[in-house]
Design a protein around this motif. Structure first.
Motif, PDB file in Angstrom:
ATOM      1  N   VAL A  28       2.484  -1.319   4.563  1.00 19.67           N
ATOM      2  CA  VAL A  28       3.568  -2.081   3.234  1.00 19.67           C
ATOM      3  C   VAL A  28       4.965  -2.047   3.734  1.00 19.67           C
ATOM      4  CG1 VAL A  28       4.329  -1.781   1.193  1.00 19.67           C
ATOM      5  CG2 VAL A  28       2.106  -1.505   1.735  1.00 19.67           C
ATOM      6  N   GLN A  29       5.493  -3.129   3.770  1.00 20.61           N
ATOM      7  CA  GLN A  29       6.671  -3.007   4.283  1.00 20.61           C
ATOM      8  C   GLN A  29       7.499  -2.406   3.505  1.00 20.61           C
ATOM      9  OE1 GLN A  29       8.493  -7.270   3.571  1.00 20.61           O
ATOM     10  NE2 GLN A  29      10.242  -6.605   4.444  1.00 20.61           N
ATOM     11  N   ILE A  30       8.510  -1.944   3.937  1.00 25.65           N
ATOM     12  CA  ILE A  30       9.682  -0.874   3.488  1.00 25.65           C
ATOM     13  C   ILE A  30      10.646  -1.702   2.440  1.00 25.65           C
ATOM     14  CG2 ILE A  30      11.713   0.409   3.230  1.00 25.65           C
ATOM     15  CD1 ILE A  30      10.286   1.533   6.628  1.00 25.65           C
ATOM     16  N   PRO A  31       9.954  -0.980   0.693  1.00 21.70           N
ATOM     17  CA  PRO A  31      10.801  -2.177   0.092  1.00 21.70           C
ATOM     18  C   PRO A  31      11.920  -2.209   0.182  1.00 21.70           C
ATOM     19  CG  PRO A  31       9.085  -0.420  -0.936  1.00 21.70           C
ATOM     20  CD  PRO A  31       9.544   0.129   0.152  1.00 21.70           C
ATOM     21  N   ALA A  32      12.581  -0.996   0.739  1.00 20.99           N
ATOM     22  CA  ALA A  32      14.388  -1.343   0.872  1.00 20.99           C
ATOM     23  C   ALA A  32      14.271  -2.737   1.298  1.00 20.99           C
ATOM     24  CB  ALA A  32      15.043  -0.579   1.292  1.00 20.99           C
ATOM     25  N   THR A  33      13.845  -2.744   3.293  1.00 22.21           N
ATOM     26  CA  THR A  33      14.172  -4.067   3.748  1.00 22.21           C
ATOM     27  C   THR A  33      13.751  -5.277   3.022  1.00 22.21           C
ATOM     28  OG1 THR A  33      12.360  -3.921   4.911  1.00 22.21           O
ATOM     29  CG2 THR A  33      13.255  -2.464   5.499  1.00 22.21           C
ATOM     30  N   ALA A  34      12.899  -5.381   1.931  1.00 23.07           N
ATOM     31  CA  ALA A  34      11.924  -6.655   1.851  1.00 23.07           C
ATOM     32  C   ALA A  34      13.126  -7.669   0.901  1.00 23.07           C
ATOM     33  CB  ALA A  34      11.434  -6.243   0.261  1.00 23.07           C
ATOM     34  N   GLU A  35      13.137  -8.826   1.193  1.00 23.35           N
ATOM     35  CA  GLU A  35      14.021  -9.884   0.584  1.00 23.35           C
ATOM     36  C   GLU A  35      13.634  -9.755  -0.887  1.00 23.35           C
ATOM     37  OE1 GLU A  35      14.251 -14.709   0.157  1.00 23.35           O
ATOM     38  OE2 GLU A  35      14.369 -14.123   2.556  1.00 23.35           O
ATOM     39  N   VAL A  36      12.275  -9.609  -1.915  1.00 17.44           N
ATOM     40  CA  VAL A  36      12.549  -8.563  -2.784  1.00 17.44           C
ATOM     41  C   VAL A  36      11.326  -7.893  -2.579  1.00 17.44           C
ATOM     42  CG1 VAL A  36      11.301 -10.159  -4.736  1.00 17.44           C
ATOM     43  CG2 VAL A  36      12.648 -11.408  -2.827  1.00 17.44           C
ATOM     44  N   ALA A  37      11.821  -7.170  -3.949  1.00 15.97           N
ATOM     45  CA  ALA A  37      10.521  -5.625  -3.200  1.00 15.97           C
ATOM     46  C   ALA A  37       9.288  -5.431  -4.158  1.00 15.97           C
ATOM     47  CB  ALA A  37      12.197  -4.293  -3.014  1.00 15.97           C
ATOM     48  N   THR A  38       9.629  -6.393  -5.332  1.00  8.26           N
ATOM     49  CA  THR A  38       8.669  -5.788  -6.142  1.00  8.26           C
ATOM     50  C   THR A  38       7.030  -6.285  -5.481  1.00  8.26           C
ATOM     51  OG1 THR A  38       9.868  -7.441  -7.718  1.00  8.26           O
ATOM     52  CG2 THR A  38       7.785  -7.203  -8.327  1.00  8.26           C
ATOM     53  N   MET A  39       7.057  -6.294  -5.157  1.00  9.10           N
ATOM     54  CA  MET A  39       5.903  -6.357  -4.061  1.00  9.10           C
ATOM     55  C   MET A  39       5.085  -5.365  -3.431  1.00  9.10           C
ATOM     56  SD  MET A  39       3.616  -9.993  -2.128  1.00  9.10           S
ATOM     57  CE  MET A  39       3.358 -11.316  -3.839  1.00  9.10           C
ATOM     58  N   PRO A  40       6.044  -5.029  -2.247  1.00  8.17           N
ATOM     59  CA  PRO A  40       5.699  -3.504  -2.036  1.00  8.17           C
ATOM     60  C   PRO A  40       5.865  -2.749  -1.929  1.00  8.17           C
ATOM     61  CG  PRO A  40       7.594  -4.666  -0.751  1.00  8.17           C
ATOM     62  CD  PRO A  40       6.374  -5.414  -2.398  1.00  8.17           C
ATOM     63  N   GLU A  41       6.602  -2.562  -3.600  1.00 15.55           N
ATOM     64  CA  GLU A  41       6.637  -1.652  -4.048  1.00 15.55           C
ATOM     65  C   GLU A  41       5.778  -1.477  -5.797  1.00 15.55           C
ATOM     66  OE1 GLU A  41      10.258  -2.336  -6.463  1.00 15.55           O
ATOM     67  OE2 GLU A  41      11.478  -1.461  -5.380  1.00 15.55           O
ATOM     68  N   ALA A  42       5.073  -2.343  -5.593  1.00 14.84           N
ATOM     69  CA  ALA A  42       3.609  -2.502  -6.641  1.00 14.84           C
ATOM     70  C   ALA A  42       2.634  -1.694  -5.808  1.00 14.84           C
ATOM     71  CB  ALA A  42       3.315  -3.988  -7.280  1.00 14.84           C
TER      72      ALA A  42
END
Length: 188
Positions: free
Chosen positions: A148-162
């Motif tokens: 999973v992409q590190i949520p803090a580095t994602a343009e939109v963190a919703t998907m990695p967090e889920a």
């Protein structure tokens, strides 16, 4: 682990995220890579042309009943779910939307988990809904690896967090670490 396939799901910000991963795959990468990006149904698939120009692997749109070829990147066509059959062939479906999406990441990941079990890697990147979370859980439950992409580095963190909520055993990593991680799995 013998790596038989890689599945990737992304949505908002996904083109930029994929641009940091797919071009880094080496020309001798042995596994097929199947990608779902949430795209509007009436758009032609410009992603294939965009990534074909950047990648060392062949890039194509997934076709129904097509056998998966090693070292090939397949993009889901707009408005179709992509599934992997037990025989290692692609199936396209126009079934109902899942998570408001067709193609849906969960549909690809769940079918690939059934087909490849522990020889599958599922990767969830940036996106604005929870699509991919249940699919990644299925990949991990089948013995496969979840990245999973590190949520803090994602343009939109919703998907990695889920995805991490659904599959806490998944490994988080920066996008530039994904290809080296895949290569390490192949080398094992």
């Amino acid at each position: 682990m013998t790596l038989q396939a890689v599945v990737i799901g992304t949505s908002a910000g996904g083109v930029q995220a994929l641009s940091q991963v797919l071009p880094r795959l080496p020309a001798d990468f042995p596994a097929p890579v199947l990608v779902v990006v949430h795209v509007p149904p009436r758009l032609s698939n410009s992603l294939v042309d965009l990534f074909a120009a950047k990648c060392r692997l062949p890039v194509k749109e997934a076709e129904d009943k097509e056998p998966l070829a090693p070292g090939t990147i397949y993009f889901a066509p707009p408005d179709y779910h992509v599934l992997v059959e037990a025989s290692g062939t692609i199936a396209l479906s126009s079934d109902e939307h899942v998570n408001h999406s067709r193609p849906a990441i969960d549909v690809l990941f769940e079918s690939a988990a059934d087909a490849f079990g522990p020889e599958l890697v599922g990767i969830v990147m940036t996106g604005a809904n929870s699509d991919g979370a249940q699919g990644l859980r299925a990949v991990c439950a089948a013995g496969g690896q979840g990245l999973v992409q590190i949520p803090a580095t994602a343009e939109v963190a919703t998907m990695p967090e889920a995805a991490l909520s659904a599959c806490p055993d998944a490994r988080t990593m920066a996008l530039e670490r994904i290809v080296p991680a895949l290569e390490a799995m192949i080398a094992r």
